[in-house]
Motif scaffolding. Structure first.
Motif, PDB file in Angstrom:
ATOM      1  N   LEU A 408       0.811  -1.222   0.000  1.00  0.00           N
ATOM      2  CA  LEU A 408       0.000   0.000   0.000  1.00  0.00           C
ATOM      3  C   LEU A 408       0.841   1.266   0.000  1.00  0.00           C
ATOM      4  CD1 LEU A 408      -2.666  -1.161   2.617  1.00  0.00           C
ATOM      5  CD2 LEU A 408      -3.106  -0.706   0.195  1.00  0.00           C
ATOM      6  N   GLY A 409       2.148   1.134   0.226  1.00  0.00           N
ATOM      7  CA  GLY A 409       3.012   2.305   0.240  1.00  0.00           C
ATOM      8  C   GLY A 409       2.919   3.107   1.519  1.00  0.00           C
ATOM      9  N   ILE A 410       2.584   2.438   2.638  1.00  0.00           N
ATOM     10  CA  ILE A 410       2.512   3.119   3.926  1.00  0.00           C
ATOM     11  C   ILE A 410       3.313   2.323   4.949  1.00  0.00           C
ATOM     12  CG2 ILE A 410       0.262   4.163   3.457  1.00  0.00           C
ATOM     13  CD1 ILE A 410      -1.047   1.981   5.118  1.00  0.00           C
ATOM     14  N   SER A 411       3.531   2.900   6.118  1.00  0.00           N
ATOM     15  CA  SER A 411       4.258   2.192   7.162  1.00  0.00           C
ATOM     16  C   SER A 411       3.338   1.181   7.848  1.00  0.00           C
ATOM     17  CB  SER A 411       4.785   3.182   8.190  1.00  0.00           C
ATOM     18  OG  SER A 411       3.717   3.766   8.905  1.00  0.00           O
ATOM     19  N   ARG A 412       3.940   0.204   8.541  1.00  0.00           N
ATOM     20  CA  ARG A 412       3.144  -0.806   9.251  1.00  0.00           C
ATOM     21  C   ARG A 412       2.315  -0.148  10.349  1.00  0.00           C
ATOM     22  NH1 ARG A 412       3.728  -4.237  13.705  1.00  0.00           N
ATOM     23  NH2 ARG A 412       2.670  -6.263  13.457  1.00  0.00           N
ATOM     24  N   ASN A 413       2.915   0.832  11.049  1.00  0.00           N
ATOM     25  CA  ASN A 413       2.177   1.543  12.103  1.00  0.00           C
ATOM     26  C   ASN A 413       0.956   2.266  11.543  1.00  0.00           C
ATOM     27  OD1 ASN A 413       3.879   0.683  14.120  1.00  0.00           O
ATOM     28  ND2 ASN A 413       5.186   2.493  14.041  1.00  0.00           N
ATOM     29  N   ALA A 414       1.153   2.897  10.351  1.00  0.00           N
ATOM     30  CA  ALA A 414       0.030   3.599   9.711  1.00  0.00           C
ATOM     31  C   ALA A 414      -1.074   2.613   9.335  1.00  0.00           C
ATOM     32  CB  ALA A 414       0.510   4.360   8.484  1.00  0.00           C
ATOM     33  N   LEU A 415      -0.675   1.413   8.870  1.00  0.00           N
ATOM     34  CA  LEU A 415      -1.655   0.397   8.504  1.00  0.00           C
ATOM     35  C   LEU A 415      -2.457  -0.041   9.730  1.00  0.00           C
ATOM     36  CD1 LEU A 415      -2.918  -1.648   6.556  1.00  0.00           C
ATOM     37  CD2 LEU A 415      -1.024  -3.192   7.089  1.00  0.00           C
ATOM     38  N   ILE A 416      -1.766  -0.300  10.844  1.00  0.00           N
ATOM     39  CA  ILE A 416      -2.442  -0.735  12.066  1.00  0.00           C
ATOM     40  C   ILE A 416      -3.424   0.342  12.548  1.00  0.00           C
ATOM     41  CG2 ILE A 416      -2.091  -1.302  14.501  1.00  0.00           C
ATOM     42  CD1 ILE A 416       0.577  -2.606  13.652  1.00  0.00           C
ATOM     43  N   TYR A 417      -2.968   1.607  12.472  1.00  0.00           N
ATOM     44  CA  TYR A 417      -3.838   2.717  12.886  1.00  0.00           C
ATOM     45  C   TYR A 417      -5.099   2.765  12.027  1.00  0.00           C
ATOM     46  CZ  TYR A 417      -5.579   7.506  13.094  1.00  0.00           C
ATOM     47  OH  TYR A 417      -6.388   8.602  13.188  1.00  0.00           O
ATOM     48  N   LYS A 418      -4.933   2.621  10.712  1.00  0.00           N
ATOM     49  CA  LYS A 418      -6.077   2.693   9.811  1.00  0.00           C
ATOM     50  C   LYS A 418      -7.016   1.505  10.030  1.00  0.00           C
ATOM     51  CE  LYS A 418      -3.606   5.271   6.223  1.00  0.00           C
ATOM     52  NZ  LYS A 418      -4.486   6.452   6.235  1.00  0.00           N
TER      53      LYS A 418
END
Length: 424
Positions: A408-418
């Motif tokens: 997705l082109g995002i960080s793992r932390n950003a994915l978990i947050y979303k």
């Protein structure tokens, strides 16, 4: 080499000449045109950095001329002049690529300051390269190893990903940083004009001696100019087409292309020996949709620059920032920067909000999402799109969050947050 100048386009001949005289006194090269067709010819014939363009001309509208200028010379900054105070036209001009507009009558001193700011901002080529994404960290890692060398660098990527900015960064962090950095768009001029502009006795290659020469859209070079460039790289010299004189030239070459040169080589449209000289270091710059975690940094950098320039204390709302992180950005960083500048220009104070987005933006991206129920609030629709993309990425990676985040082109932390926000 001709210095890029200022083109003043106005059917009021006296006003046109007064502006030109003021700018000449400030040290600028100036050109005048009294109708739209003459203005377009000037753009085709002369290197123009800034255009002062009237809304009302005798043969064309200023908006028609603006559109043509942006097709011929996207880097040129255009400032519209209007005596009618028509805000709707002014906003439309900005949407079509104008940098700003000025109402008549205006102070010539103010106009000179606008031109000076434009030259400075173009020289800076949008400033530092900011990022935190893994893909850009990989690019930076390679650059850190080769920046202090004289190795040629070939930058590949979609339009608007920041190739020009990165080329300037390479120069500014090299041993040649005290010398010239010169830019040429190889797709903006006919073969003969480009040959003189690049390899003439007063051309960019000679003028950049000791410094860096950046050739944008290198794949557009004709066979003749490819031969000139091959000589420059192999023999460190040019044979000037106007004098047939051989001149020794020492430049570092940085080139860029929006289409793979390998494909052009296979098609016989680009010399294979020149390609192998150019791609000693070849870097692919990722599109913005593959480095979404960099979007907040880019927005904040641009906003800080605009706030300082215009004396506005604007911020960006959390909702708008999250929305911008999720948009596809087909025009990449250039599209993002243009959007921020347009919104900033039309906002007086407070925070930029989702409601400040141009209405056309939503329609532009909704065409590819006809399968969605595009009703209700924009934020809710985008959240639905985001949720579907996350679900699809997790399915493809077997639930591996790290791989899904990379996809997705995002960080793992950003994915978990979303994921947590969507589950609420």
């Amino acid at each position: 080499m001709m210095e890029p100048g200022v083109l003043i386009v106005d059917d009021e001949i006296k006003l046109c000449r007064n502006i030109a005289l003021k700018l000449k006194r400030e040290g600028y090269v100036t050109y005048e045109a009294y109708d739209g067709k003459s203005a377009i010819r000037k753009i085709q014939q002369q290197p123009i950095r800034v255009v002062i363009l009237d809304f009302m001309l005798t043969d064309m509208t200023g908006l028609e001329v603006l559109k043509k200028i942006k097709e011929l010379s996207p880097q040129t900054r255009v400032f519209m002049l209007t005596a009618y105070g028509n805000v709707e036209n002014a906003v439309l001009a900005i949407k079509w690529g104008a940098s700003d507009y000025l109402n008549k009558p205006f102070d010539l001193k103010q106009l000179a300051e606008v031109v000076r700011d434009s030259y400075q901002s173009l020289d800076e080529l949008s400033g530092d390269v900011v990022f935190k994404s893994l893909k850009m960290q990989a690019v930076r890692g390679i650059l850190d190893r080769i920046t202090m060398t004289d190795a040629p660098v070939l930058l590949f990527g979609e339009s608007g990903v920041g190739k020009t900015t990165l080329a300037k960064w390479i120069h500014d962090h090299s041993r040649r940083k005290e010398q010239q950095f010169l830019y040429v768009n190889c797709g903006s001029m006919p073969e003969g004009m480009l040959e003189r502009e690049l390899f003439g006795a007063s051309g960019k290659a000679v003028a950049a001696d000791g410094g860096t020469l950046f050739l944008d859209e290198i794949g557009c070079l004709s066979p003749l100019n490819q031969a000139h460039l091959h000589r420059l790289m192999e023999e460190k010299s040019v044979i000037c087409p106007d004098t047939q004189q051989r001149l020794t030239v020492n430049v570092r070459l940085v080139t860029s292309t929006g289409q793979p040169l390998k494909l052009l080589v296979k098609e016989g449209r680009f010399r294979d020996d020149l390609y192998y000289l150019l791609n000693l270091v070849e870097l692919e710059l990722p599109p913005l949709r593959e480095r979404r975690e960099d979007i907040p940094l880019l927005v904040e950098q641009k906003l800080a620059h605009l706030n300082a320039k215009y004396g506005k204390p604007l911020t960006v709302s959390e909702e708008l920032m999250e929305l911008m992180v999720g948009l596809p950005w087909q025009g990449n960083i250039s599209e993002l920067m243009n959007l921020i500048e347009r919104m900033h220009l039309l906002k007086v104070n407070g925070a930029l909000e989702v409601d400040d987005l141009p209405s056309s933006l939503v329609g532009h991206y909704s065409n590819s999402m006809d399968h969605l129920q595009l009703q209700g609030k924009l934020y809710d629709v985008l959240e639905e799109v985001e949720g579907r993309m996350i679900t699809g990425a997790l399915e493809k990676t077997g639930g591996n969050q790290s791989k899904a985040a990379e996809l997705l082109g995002i960080s793992r932390n950003a994915l978990i947050y979303k994921m947590k926000r969507i589950e609420r």
